[in-house]
Enzyme design. Structure first.
Site, PDB file in Angstrom:
ATOM      1  N   ASP A 164       0.834  -1.208   0.000  1.00 51.70           N
ATOM      2  CA  ASP A 164       0.000   0.000   0.000  1.00 51.70           C
ATOM      3  C   ASP A 164       0.874   1.266   0.000  1.00 51.70           C
ATOM      4  O   ASP A 164       2.113   1.189  -0.026  1.00 51.70           O
ATOM      5  CB  ASP A 164      -0.899  -0.069   1.250  1.00 51.70           C
ATOM      6  CG  ASP A 164      -2.276   0.532   1.025  1.00 51.70           C
ATOM      7  OD1 ASP A 164      -2.425   1.354   0.109  1.00 51.70           O
ATOM      8  OD2 ASP A 164      -3.193   0.184   1.792  1.00 51.70           O
ATOM      9  N   ASP A 219     -10.047   3.540  -3.488  1.00 43.44           N
ATOM     10  CA  ASP A 219     -10.783   2.398  -2.929  1.00 43.44           C
ATOM     11  C   ASP A 219     -12.225   2.350  -3.427  1.00 43.44           C
ATOM     12  O   ASP A 219     -12.908   3.369  -3.513  1.00 43.44           O
ATOM     13  CB  ASP A 219     -10.812   2.484  -1.409  1.00 43.44           C
ATOM     14  CG  ASP A 219      -9.462   2.143  -0.807  1.00 43.44           C
ATOM     15  OD1 ASP A 219      -8.484   2.031  -1.566  1.00 43.44           O
ATOM     16  OD2 ASP A 219      -9.400   1.989   0.427  1.00 43.44           O
TER      17      ASP A 219
HETATM   18  C1  GLA Z   1      -5.914   1.306   1.502  1.00 42.62           C
HETATM   19  C2  GLA Z   1      -6.095   0.308   0.376  1.00 42.62           C
HETATM   20  C3  GLA Z   1      -7.226  -0.641   0.740  1.00 42.62           C
HETATM   21  C4  GLA Z   1      -6.897  -1.352   2.037  1.00 42.62           C
HETATM   22  C5  GLA Z   1      -6.631  -0.343   3.144  1.00 42.62           C
HETATM   23  C6  GLA Z   1      -6.074  -0.994   4.403  1.00 42.62           C
HETATM   24  O1  GLA Z   1      -7.025   2.144   1.630  1.00 42.62           O
HETATM   25  O2  GLA Z   1      -6.346   0.955  -0.830  1.00 42.62           O
HETATM   26  O3  GLA Z   1      -7.442  -1.584  -0.300  1.00 42.62           O
HETATM   27  O4  GLA Z   1      -5.773  -2.175   1.841  1.00 42.62           O
HETATM   28  O5  GLA Z   1      -5.690   0.639   2.730  1.00 42.62           O
HETATM   29  O6  GLA Z   1      -5.817  -0.079   5.416  1.00 42.62           O
END
Ligand code: GLA
Length: 416
Positions: A164, A219
């Site tokens: 990430d 997301d």
């Molecule tokens: C980010 C990623 C998500 C998830 C969260 C976890 O937002 O894009 O897919 O992995 O972190 O904290």
């Protein structure tokens, strides 16, 4: 985008040339000089990930049950392979030697034992961390620990790393991901590398060869057409993500997949919307990472996620993402070239009301400038198969007519 389609149509009309709405000119992908030499994802990776349903509320008992259901429900047999723990698996701090550890309250048997359990069921094991100092949920990140973390994962038997991009300050994304790719490679264990920097640094331009898949957008949220404002950031609806795909479709292909994020099938949208969401991911040749509670999966959700013909379209070995050939009043046509001269044609009704489709094949030649494939229905006839209805529906000699409910799709395959 719609303006551009309209303009393309107008130009075609004025000049009498064939019209199709290829939204961006193809750009050749440069193989990264730091390329890993692997073939871990010749077709889009398939799996399950804990985040969309459980966020950080994960533990060994829950996840073992999930692994068991993964197998019992037929997900594994349908082609899903990876079982990935997202954020929240660690202790809040590294141990006294600076090493990451699985939270002992959540994983009393330790991560190696959990990985062994996943492997014992014929699945591959994935884990999550972050290029920054801390993960997005505040757990210890990997920055400055790349090689030791990679060695630890390899010792546990990790097969997949989602990496990430939170708390990265002024880190250079490309460099940071290359460093981690090298660290994984140095372990000697094949680990599929899944980049997750939300498309902020155009990973489609440089991540081919660094990792096998890269998030191209922020997301997802389980909503078909409405984004969700989360304070400092916005979670994206299915359609918002879909709309970002045509411009990057030429960067998609074997071992370098644009990742439109994990699936929200079974997480609260209507069955029709779930079906449309899954169809779009399949025609985009996207990684299929389920994110629902498999233990509570309805028969309907299961029938969507494990639909053999849909999965086969996603997994088609050419790996060519669909292009959008027309968009009129919320009714769109998407075209995906398939191997053996076949095609998938998807009609998506993104509007809030039913739409009557009357598709005259002879007036709608297929023409993909990226893959240099085409089909002219005045010259050749194709058999039509309705994938969701599981039935043959005539040929391209006759117009295809159907009323498509709101937020639904019709997906046809065309065979000569
Ligand atoms: C980010 C990623 C998500 C998830 C969260 C976890 O937002 O894009 O897919 O992995 O972190 O904290």
């Amino acid at each position: 985008m719609y303006k551009r389609i309209a303009l393309t149509g107008l130009l075609g009309f004025l000049t009498g040339t064939a019209v199709f709405a290829q939204e961006e000119a193809p750009v050749q992908v440069q193989k990264s000089a730091n390329a890993k030499v692997t073939n871990l994802a010749p077709t889009p990776p398939m799996g399950w990930n804990s985040w969309n349903t459980f966020q950080t509320r994960i533990d060994e008992k829950l996840l073992r049950d999930m692994v068991d259901t993964y197998v019992a429900s037929g997900m594994r047999d349908a082609g899903y392979q990876y079982f990935t723990l997202d954020d929240g698996w660690m202790s809040m701090e590294r141990d006294k030697n600076g090493q990451l550890e699985a939270d002992p309250k959540k994983f009393p048997s330790g991560m190696k034992a959990f990985a062994d359990y996943v492997h014992s069921k014929g699945l591959k094991f994935g884990i999550y961390n972050c290029a920054g100092d801390r993960t997005c949920a505040g757990y210890p990140g990997t920055r400055g620990h790349e090689y030791e973390d990679a060695r630890l994962y390899a010792s546990w038997g990790v097969d997949f790393l989602k990496y990430d991009w939170c708390n990265t300050d002024s880190l250079n994304a490309r460099e940071a991901y290359i460093t981690m790719a090298r660290a994984l490679q140095a372990t000697g264990r094949p680990v599929l590398f899944s980049l997750c920097e939300w498309g902020n640094h155009q990973p489609w331009l440089w991540a081919n060869g660094v990792g096998e898949m890269y998030r191209a957008t922020g997301d997802i949220t389980a909503n078909f057409d409405k984004d969700k404002h989360m304070g400092t950031w916005t979670a994206l609806s299915v359609l918002t993500i879909v709309d970002k795909q045509p411009a990057i479709r030429q960067f998609n292909g074997p071992n370098h997949w644009n990742d439109p994020d994990m699936l929200e099938v079974g997480n609260g949208m209507s069955p029709t919307e779930d079906k449309a969401h899954f169809t779009m991911w399949c025609i985009l040749s996207a990684p299929l990472v389920a994110g629902n509670d498999l233990r509570k999966m309805s028969e309907q959700t299961k029938s969507i996620l494990t639909n053999k013909e849909l999965v086969a379209i996603d997994q088609d070995k050419l790996g060519i993402a669909a292009y959008r050939s027309s968009a009129v009043n919320g009714l769109e046509t998407w075209i995906k070239p398939l191997s053996n001269g076949k095609w998938a044609v998807c009609f998506l009704n993104r509007s809030d009301k039913p739409q009557a489709l009357n598709h005259v094949w002879a007036q709608n030649a297929l023409n993909d400038s990226f893959s240099k494939r085409g089909a002219d229905f005045t010259q050749s006839t194709y058999k039509l198969h309705d994938v969701w209805a599981k039935k043959d529906v005539g040929t391209t000699k006759k117009a295809f007519r159907q009323t498509i409910p709101a937020h639904d799709v019709v997906l046809l395959t065309l065979t000569k």
